[in-house]
Design an enzyme around this catalytic site. Structure first.
Site, PDB file in Angstrom:
ATOM      1  N   GLU A   1      13.672  23.746  86.878  1.00  0.00           N
ATOM      2  CA  GLU A   1      12.653  23.879  87.932  1.00  0.00           C
ATOM      3  C   GLU A   1      13.302  24.115  89.300  1.00  0.00           C
ATOM      4  O   GLU A   1      12.832  24.939  90.094  1.00  0.00           O
ATOM      5  CB  GLU A   1      11.783  22.612  87.995  1.00  0.00           C
ATOM      6  CG  GLU A   1      10.963  22.334  86.728  1.00  0.00           C
ATOM      7  CD  GLU A   1       9.814  23.308  86.519  1.00  0.00           C
ATOM      8  OE1 GLU A   1      10.063  24.523  86.455  1.00  0.00           O
ATOM      9  OE2 GLU A   1       8.672  22.839  86.380  1.00  0.00           O
TER      10      GLU A   1
ATOM     11  N   GLU B   1      20.551  30.362  83.362  1.00  0.00           N
ATOM     12  CA  GLU B   1      19.745  30.958  84.448  1.00  0.00           C
ATOM     13  C   GLU B   1      20.415  32.226  84.991  1.00  0.00           C
ATOM     14  O   GLU B   1      19.741  33.213  85.257  1.00  0.00           O
ATOM     15  CB  GLU B   1      19.524  29.936  85.578  1.00  0.00           C
ATOM     16  CG  GLU B   1      18.544  28.819  85.218  1.00  0.00           C
ATOM     17  CD  GLU B   1      17.082  29.281  85.140  1.00  0.00           C
ATOM     18  OE1 GLU B   1      16.715  30.302  85.736  1.00  0.00           O
ATOM     19  OE2 GLU B   1      16.294  28.599  84.455  1.00  0.00           O
TER      20      GLU B   1
ATOM     21  N   GLU C   1       0.614  28.621  85.788  1.00  0.00           N
ATOM     22  CA  GLU C   1       1.650  29.657  85.794  1.00  0.00           C
ATOM     23  C   GLU C   1       1.351  30.711  84.720  1.00  0.00           C
ATOM     24  O   GLU C   1       1.485  31.903  84.973  1.00  0.00           O
ATOM     25  CB  GLU C   1       2.991  28.983  85.502  1.00  0.00           C
ATOM     26  CG  GLU C   1       4.153  29.537  86.305  1.00  0.00           C
ATOM     27  CD  GLU C   1       5.363  28.613  86.198  1.00  0.00           C
ATOM     28  OE1 GLU C   1       5.354  27.559  86.861  1.00  0.00           O
ATOM     29  OE2 GLU C   1       6.299  28.936  85.460  1.00  0.00           O
TER      30      GLU C   1
ATOM     31  N   ASP D   1       9.945  36.468  81.689  1.00  0.00           N
ATOM     32  CA  ASP D   1       9.700  35.094  82.136  1.00  0.00           C
ATOM     33  C   ASP D   1       8.411  34.537  81.541  1.00  0.00           C
ATOM     34  O   ASP D   1       8.307  33.340  81.262  1.00  0.00           O
ATOM     35  CB  ASP D   1       9.690  35.005  83.670  1.00  0.00           C
ATOM     36  CG  ASP D   1      10.176  33.639  84.139  1.00  0.00           C
ATOM     37  OD1 ASP D   1      11.141  33.126  83.559  1.00  0.00           O
ATOM     38  OD2 ASP D   1       9.577  33.066  85.062  1.00  0.00           O
TER      39      ASP D   1
END
Ligand SMILES: Cc1ncc(CN)c(N)n1
Length: 223
Positions: free
Chosen positions: A142, A212, A90, A48
């Site tokens: 998101e 995803e 992040e 990620d």
């Protein structure tokens, strides 16, 4: 009088199985049930981090499209800019978290599902891709994380304490409000879009959900 169902809500209902596949994936259920395999979590963390680095130029392209192509560009640019600021945090968080778990970020190569997802993001940066299509992708990307990680914080969840901070990052209320703001932009854009753009936007919504699911599968040992 019944409230009007928005376009985003219509899509979510129409494609609820795929939507649930992305937001209630076994990887997320494993965190919520407290039986996550920590090696899967570490794989996700490293992959990620790579994804987020590729996500930044995509978000920059959405910002440019908003500035040029939105009829409420001040609002849209501010919402997207807020997202970019969160991405800056992040990236720092990923570095700290990786060192906490002994994950060497410099040694990580993106796996196939990650590479394909990043290539897809890059294709959306083209100036030919309409703002409506790009903002749909941004909103779904998101929102999948928001809904997935918020699920791990709901009453009755057995999320391990050491993973709570990760879940808070995307599952917190502020991130939820930001996703709602993106959803409002999407609904406004879709209301005035041509049928052709609406079809492209819906196809993009589905593609993101599929990417995803593949991303979570990869973390659970898939390719
Ligand atoms: C794969 C993926 N999708 C979404 C997000 C949320 N920005 C993320 N960090 N990674």
């Amino acid at each position: 009088m019944e409230a009007k169902i928005t376009a985003t809500e219509t899509w979510r209902r129409k494609h609820r199985l795929l939507h649930a596949g992305a937001t209630r994936h076994p990887f997320i259920r494993g965190i919520r049930d407290g039986n996550i395999d920590i090696s899967a979590f570490k794989t996700w963390l490293g992959q990620d981090y790579m994804f987020v680095r590729a996500f930044v130029p995509f978000v920059a392209s959405v910002l440019t499209k908003a500035w040029k192509g939105s009829n409420d560009s001040d609002n849209d640019v501010e919402v997207i800019l807020g997202g970019m600021a969160a991405l800056n945090d992040e990236i720092s968080w990923f570095k700290r978290e990786a060192s906490k778990w002994g994950v060497q970020l410099s040694n990580i190569a993106p796996q196939k599902a990650n590479q394909e997802y990043c290539r897809f993001l890059e294709s959306l940066t083209s100036p030919e891709v309409e703002y409506t299509v790009a903002i749909v992708a941004f909103w779904v990307i998101e929102t999948v994380y928001q809904e997935s990680f918020a699920h791990c914080l709901e009453d009755g969840s057995k999320t391990p304490p050491e993973l709570k901070e990760t879940c808070q990052r995307w599952g917190n209320e502020g991130f939820g409000e930001y996703c709602n703001s993106l959803g409002k932009i999407v609904d406004r854009q879709l209301e005035k879009a041509s049928d052709d753009v609406i079809s492209k936007a819906e196809a993009t919504f589905l593609q993101v959900l599929e990417y995803e699911v593949d991303f979570w599968n990869m973390s659970n040992g898939g390719t």
